[in-house]
Scaffold this active site. Sequence first.
Site, mmCIF file in Angstrom:
data_model
loop_
_atom_site.group_PDB
_atom_site.id
_atom_site.type_symbol
_atom_site.label_atom_id
_atom_site.label_comp_id
_atom_site.label_asym_id
_atom_site.label_seq_id
_atom_site.Cartn_x
_atom_site.Cartn_y
_atom_site.Cartn_z
ATOM 1 N N ASN A 9 0.865 -1.182 0.000
ATOM 2 C CA ASN A 9 0.000 0.000 0.000
ATOM 3 C C ASN A 9 0.901 1.230 0.000
ATOM 4 O O ASN A 9 1.513 1.561 1.010
ATOM 5 C CB ASN A 9 -0.877 -0.043 1.262
ATOM 6 C CG ASN A 9 -1.681 1.230 1.470
ATOM 7 O OD1 ASN A 9 -1.776 2.070 0.581
ATOM 8 N ND2 ASN A 9 -2.272 1.361 2.649
ATOM 9 N N LYS A 11 0.033 4.250 -0.216
ATOM 10 C CA LYS A 11 -0.591 5.435 0.402
ATOM 11 C C LYS A 11 -0.365 6.667 -0.483
ATOM 12 O O LYS A 11 -0.374 6.542 -1.705
ATOM 13 C CB LYS A 11 -0.066 5.618 1.831
ATOM 14 C CG LYS A 11 -0.205 4.336 2.659
ATOM 15 C CD LYS A 11 0.091 4.524 4.115
ATOM 16 C CE LYS A 11 -0.081 3.193 4.846
ATOM 17 N NZ LYS A 11 0.093 3.293 6.289
ATOM 18 N N HIS A 93 -9.307 1.161 5.208
ATOM 19 C CA HIS A 93 -8.032 1.347 5.914
ATOM 20 C C HIS A 93 -8.246 2.335 7.061
ATOM 21 O O HIS A 93 -9.054 3.265 6.950
ATOM 22 C CB HIS A 93 -6.980 1.879 4.937
ATOM 23 C CG HIS A 93 -5.601 1.866 5.522
ATOM 24 N ND1 HIS A 93 -5.172 2.820 6.418
ATOM 25 C CD2 HIS A 93 -4.575 0.994 5.383
ATOM 26 C CE1 HIS A 93 -3.935 2.531 6.779
ATOM 27 N NE2 HIS A 93 -3.543 1.439 6.181
ATOM 28 N N GLU A 95 -6.650 4.757 8.015
ATOM 29 C CA GLU A 95 -6.440 6.163 7.649
ATOM 30 C C GLU A 95 -7.659 6.728 6.926
ATOM 31 O O GLU A 95 -7.986 7.912 7.067
ATOM 32 C CB GLU A 95 -5.153 6.285 6.811
ATOM 33 C CG GLU A 95 -3.918 6.060 7.679
ATOM 34 C CD GLU A 95 -2.723 5.466 6.971
ATOM 35 O OE1 GLU A 95 -2.674 5.465 5.733
ATOM 36 O OE2 GLU A 95 -1.817 4.966 7.687
ATOM 37 N N GLU A 163 -5.000 -5.014 10.956
ATOM 38 C CA GLU A 163 -4.002 -3.960 11.106
ATOM 39 C C GLU A 163 -4.233 -3.204 12.416
ATOM 40 O O GLU A 163 -5.041 -2.250 12.449
ATOM 41 C CB GLU A 163 -4.092 -2.975 9.937
ATOM 42 C CG GLU A 163 -3.822 -3.609 8.588
ATOM 43 C CD GLU A 163 -3.256 -2.601 7.603
ATOM 44 O OE1 GLU A 163 -2.180 -2.874 7.055
ATOM 45 O OE2 GLU A 163 -3.865 -1.533 7.402
ATOM 46 N N GLY A 169 2.897 2.171 10.815
ATOM 47 C CA GLY A 169 3.871 3.240 10.651
ATOM 48 C C GLY A 169 4.639 3.601 11.910
ATOM 49 O O GLY A 169 5.328 4.625 11.939
ATOM 50 N N SER A 208 3.776 -2.193 10.244
ATOM 51 C CA SER A 208 5.218 -2.238 10.465
ATOM 52 C C SER A 208 5.860 -3.567 10.073
ATOM 53 O O SER A 208 6.809 -4.020 10.711
ATOM 54 C CB SER A 208 5.555 -1.880 11.916
ATOM 55 O OG SER A 208 5.183 -0.536 12.194
HETATM 56 P P1 PGA Z 1 3.149 0.286 7.550
HETATM 57 O O1 PGA Z 1 1.650 0.478 7.027
HETATM 58 O O2 PGA Z 1 3.650 -1.013 6.953
HETATM 59 O O3 PGA Z 1 3.898 1.474 7.029
HETATM 60 O O4 PGA Z 1 3.084 0.216 9.032
HETATM 61 C C1 PGA Z 1 0.787 -0.623 6.926
HETATM 62 C C2 PGA Z 1 -0.563 -0.182 6.435
HETATM 63 O O5 PGA Z 1 -1.054 0.882 6.832
HETATM 64 O O6 PGA Z 1 -1.189 -0.898 5.627
#
Ligand code: PGA
Length: 248
Positions: A9, A11, A93, A95, A163, A169, A208
């Site tokens: 992803n 983003k 997601h 976010e 998640e 992140g 992560s």
């Molecule tokens: P990250 O994001 O691997 O940067 O922690 C994962 C995600 O939000 O799908």
Amino acid sequence: MRRKLAAGNWKMHGQSGDLAELTSLAAAHPASRVDILICPPATLVHRAAQATSGTAIAIGAQDCHAAPAGAHTGDLSAAMLKDAGATHVILGHSERRTDHFETDQIVQAKAQAALATDFTVIICIGETLAQRDAGTTLGTLSTQMAGSIPDNADPTRLVIAYEPIWAIGTGLTPTPDQIAEAHAHMRATLTTRFGAKTDQIRLLYGGSVKPANAAAIFAVGDVDGALVGGASLKADDFSPIITALAAS
Ligand code: PGA
């Protein structure tokens, strides 16, 4: 059995020059034992699909609207994204849920639209740190699954990504036992809705995931792959994660 899935992803990262990462990734994994997916920003979906045509890499979107068309300034329908070359879409997601106030009902409506357009959908769920500390993680996942997943979803085109919001992140990851507990709970909950067909639903872990921790995460029971943010941006980072998944 379920094919494993390494999903990236991007983003809100990536411009034309970053398409070269896809070419590198395709060259490193010409015939992959696992499914490989990259979800670039919508501006790159068309060119990414062209750049990976004929390779082992599929291209997905990061969101879609629930309506097939209409007066929705700035939004994209599943049909538009399919037309651009996407075959998968990430929905719900954390976010999107936070930044755009997406509820479980909205996520479910988007999933209905995407499934009706022949997409494979990756529906994201996960608890906040406050919910984990309060001991309500599994209940939170149940509520999100009940609200976000359409009843008539084709299990072969349904992927659920666990998640934990506090792991996205941050460099923090749950312990293998915590991932195993969440995934076992998800599988059991899905079985009450989808019966034996639950075996066809893939469960990803996200938050992560890095080359250094991928093998340990993929060793956890009922983890069918990963949804990877930061470590999917560069082929040199994502490639060893794909290799670890293929070896698991
Ligand atoms: P990250 O994001 O691997 O940067 O922690 C994962 C995600 O939000 O799908």
